[in-house]
Structure formats: structure tokens, C-alpha cells
Design a protein around this motif. Structure first.
Motif, PDB file in Angstrom:
ATOM      1  N   ARG A  87     -65.175 -30.474  67.126  1.00 34.03           N
ATOM      2  CA  ARG A  87     -66.310 -30.503  66.561  1.00 34.03           C
ATOM      3  C   ARG A  87     -67.453 -30.295  67.716  1.00 34.03           C
ATOM      4  NH1 ARG A  87     -67.626 -36.257  64.355  1.00 34.03           N
ATOM      5  NH2 ARG A  87     -66.313 -35.658  63.085  1.00 34.03           N
TER       6      ARG A  87
ATOM      7  N   HIS B  24     -63.902 -32.513  62.608  1.00 33.34           N
ATOM      8  CA  HIS B  24     -62.618 -33.258  63.412  1.00 33.34           C
ATOM      9  C   HIS B  24     -63.345 -33.619  64.571  1.00 33.34           C
ATOM     10  CE1 HIS B  24     -59.207 -32.006  60.334  1.00 33.34           C
ATOM     11  NE2 HIS B  24     -59.645 -30.919  60.798  1.00 33.34           N
TER      12      HIS B  24
ATOM     13  N   ASN C  64     -63.733 -27.077  61.558  1.00 42.60           N
ATOM     14  CA  ASN C  64     -63.548 -28.115  62.996  1.00 42.60           C
ATOM     15  C   ASN C  64     -64.528 -28.812  63.029  1.00 42.60           C
ATOM     16  OD1 ASN C  64     -60.970 -27.087  62.587  1.00 42.60           O
ATOM     17  ND2 ASN C  64     -62.061 -25.432  64.072  1.00 42.60           N
TER      18      ASN C  64
END
Length: 359
Positions: A229, A224, A221
């Protein structure tokens, strides 16, 4: 639309949090009025069983959708409120123990519904909470049961991360490593706060921190932007503090009890690790609890950064030792938590108003 009947339960958890923070600041030397001696002496119980116990059991009740499961957060929060009000000793821990017992029942239902490894972890966390509360009701000092309360949150968080990481292809052998780490921790807790017990529990912390760094979905993550994030930063930084707590448990042979190393371990775990998880999971949990999406904004990085700086300051003050830093580290701890709550609430209210104006 806000699900209003859940607001009183959240309010109980919030009141426990405020009482716990208040008492923690007084313990560090800040001259604040003390409404009740429990604010000072039962700081840990208010934070763990009052705030976090109410929050976690409320989340489970919402997920299961069974009316009786809401008794768990009501009793845990009510017990913490009675504690803060100075109620006689058997009543607050008794209410919290009843709440944790109902939470164990809810976790058994979840395991029957979803026969998955993560459900077993969540049940293990529930049993640890109940075990700690039994010892609390028996009048045992908090330092003797602290590992059980830590196990409640440790196994709960590990189980939730295991559930969310099921989307990643992992062999059964890799999942078994996490089980070994959990068993090590529980074994250490059963041995008690002896040097051996602490070392075994610390290895469980270290192994789990490494497993989460390597295999949790949070690393993916980071790629992203926006909320994914931010959540990844919360989680990965929290895993670092879990590892630090594990190192301290393994490497320090001092007698276990109120003191600087004990303080460093507990605040590295409960503040550095657990509250990083709270900051990171709140955008997922609170919408399901309240029925209102939690808005994201880059401003949420400010309380996260303050949290980590304050925990580092607190641990440095304990371990160097540098006593004059401890009150300031504690004040910054409280400020980070309150700043997060204010920032998340402010972003969400602004988003709701903007949506209303557009409609």
C-alpha cells in the motif's frame, strides 16, 4: 550480507545528491557556503546525471550481471564528482556521456535478452539520457536539453511500470496507447523547447499519467496493507505530478527558459513525479543492489507527505506567484529527501540488529 563493492558507486550517487540539494538551496537564497560554483550553476546536472543517472545505471548493471556495465554508474558518478569539484568543463560532461553510452549498450543487451516492449522503453530512456549529455558536452544551456534528461527518466519509469504490470491481462491495443504517448513525448523533444514541442511532449506526459492511473498494478496494491500500500501511494501520487507537469507544458505559452513556469514544470516532474518513484521503488531496488532487505515502517509516509506538500508549495510559489514561499518550498523539498533516506536507513539498521539479537 552487504555487497560491499557496490557501496562506492552508491556513495558517488549520494554525493551528487547532496551537492545538488546544497546548490539548489543556495539558488533559492539560503546563505550556505559554496564549495564550488558548480554546486550552484550545475544543480540540474548533479541531480539528474549525477544522482539519478548513477542510481538507474547501477540498477541495470546489477540486473544484467556483466562486469563492464558497472562502468556506466562509475563514469556518471565520477563525472558528477568532477563537476562538483570544479573540474574543467569538457571533463565532467565527457565522463557522464561515456557513462550514458555504456548504459545505452547495457540497454541494448537487455533488449536482446528480453525482446519485450518494456525493454524498448528502457532503451529509449537510455538514448534520451545520451542525447541530453551530448548537448551538455556541446555547451548548450540546460533549459534547451531539459526535455531529453526528462525523457531519460520518463521512459525508464514507464518501462519499469510496464514490466511490473505484465501480470495484469491487457490487450495489445491498450499497450499500444502507452507507445503512442511515448512517441508523442519523443516527438516533442525532437521539436525542441518551442511552444509546439512543449505542447506535444506535454500531451505525452498527460496520456502516460492517465494510462498509469488506469492500468498500472499500483491501484490493486492499495488493497494490501503494509509495504504494497505504501508503494502504491508513492506511485499513484507521482502519476498526479506527471499529469500536472503535462498540463503546464501544454497550457503555458511563455518563452521556455529560466523562469517561474520552467521551474514549476521541472520541479513538478523531477521532484513530484521522479522522487515519488524513488521513494516507492527503493524497497525493491536497494535490496538487489546492496543485498540487504530494506525494512518498511509507517514512518515512511512522513517523508512522502512532506515531499508532496513541499512540491505543492513550490509550484504555488512559482505560479501564483508567491516569491517568499519559494525558499521554504525548496528547503522542505530537501528535507523530505533526506528524511526518507534517514528513515529507510534507520528502519533497516533496527531490523538487522533485531535479527542479530534473535539469532
Amino acid at each position: 550480507m552487504v555487497i560491499r563493492h557496490r557501496l562506492p558507486l552508491l556513495a558517488l550517487g549520494g554525493a551528487s545528491l547532496l551537492a545538488g540539494l546544497w546548490g539548489g538551496l543556495v539558488r533559492l537564497g539560503w546563505q550556505l557556503p559554496l564549495p564550488s560554483a558548480a554546486f550552484l550553476s550545475d544543480h540540474g546536472a548533479l541531480m539528474v546525471s549525477g544522482f539519478l543517472g548513477t542510481l538507474v545505471s547501477l540498477e541495470r548493471a546489477v540486473g544484467l550481471g556483466r562486469t563492464w556495465t558497472y562502468a556506466a554508474p562509475a563514469l556518471a558518478g565520477g563525472g558528477a564528482l568532477a563537476l562538483a569539484a570544479g573540474a574543467p568543463t569538457p571533463l565532467p560532461p565527457g565522463l557522464v556521456l561515456l557513462g550514458s553510452g555504456i548504459y545505452v549498450g547495457a540497454s541494448v543487451v537487455l533488449l536482446a535478452r528480453a525482446r519485450e516492449l518494456f525493454s524498448a522503453f528502457l532503451l529509449g530512456g537510455a538514448l534520451c539520457w545520451a542525447a541530453g549529455n551530448i548537448e551538455w558536452l556541446r555547451g548548450r544551456p540546460v533549459f534547451t536539453l531539459a526535455l531529453w534528461w526528462a525523457g531519460f527518466l520518463f521512459l525508464t519509469i514507464a518501462g519499469e511500470r510496464l514490466e511490473l504490470s505484465r501480470v495484469l491481462p491487457r490487450s495489445r491495443a491498450w499497450r499500444s496507447l502507452l507507445v503512442v504517448c511515448a512517441v508523442l513525448f519523443v516527438g516533442g523533444a525532437l521539436l525542441g523547447p518551442t511552444p509546439t514541442g512543449r505542447a506535444v511532449a506535454g500531451v505525452g506526459f498527460l496520456g502516460t499519467a492517465a494510462w498509469l492511473f488506469l492500468f498500472d498494478v499500483a491501484r490493486r496494491n492499495l488493497r494490501h496493507p503494509g509495504l504494497p500500500r505504501y508503494m502504491a501511494c508513492c506511485l499513484l501520487s507521482g502519476y498526479l505530478w506527471l499529469g500536472v507537469s503535462g498540463v503546464l507544458l501544454v497550457g503555458k505559452s511563455e518563452p521556455w527558459g529560466p523562469g517561474l513556469v520552467y521551474d514549476a514544470v521541472l520541479h513538478g516532474f523531477f521532484l513530484g513525479f521522479v522522487f515519488s518513484m524513488v521513494f516507492g521503488h527503493a524497497p525493491l531496488i536497494l535490496p538487489s543492489v546492496l543485498g540487504v532487505p530494506i525494512a518498511y515502517g509507517p514512518v515512511l509516509y512522513a517523508p512522502l507527505l512532506l515531499l508532496h506538500v513541499s512540491v505543492a508549495l513550490r509550484l504555488a510559489a512559482d505560479l501564483l506567484p508567491w516569491a517568499e514561499l519559494r525558499p521554504w518550498g525548496g528547503l522542505a523539498n530537501a528535507a523530505a529527501i533526506l528524511l526518507f533516506a534517514a528513515s529507510a536507513a534507520g528502519l533497516t539498521v533496527a531490523r538487522q540488529r533485531s535479527a542479530t539479537l534473535r539469532s
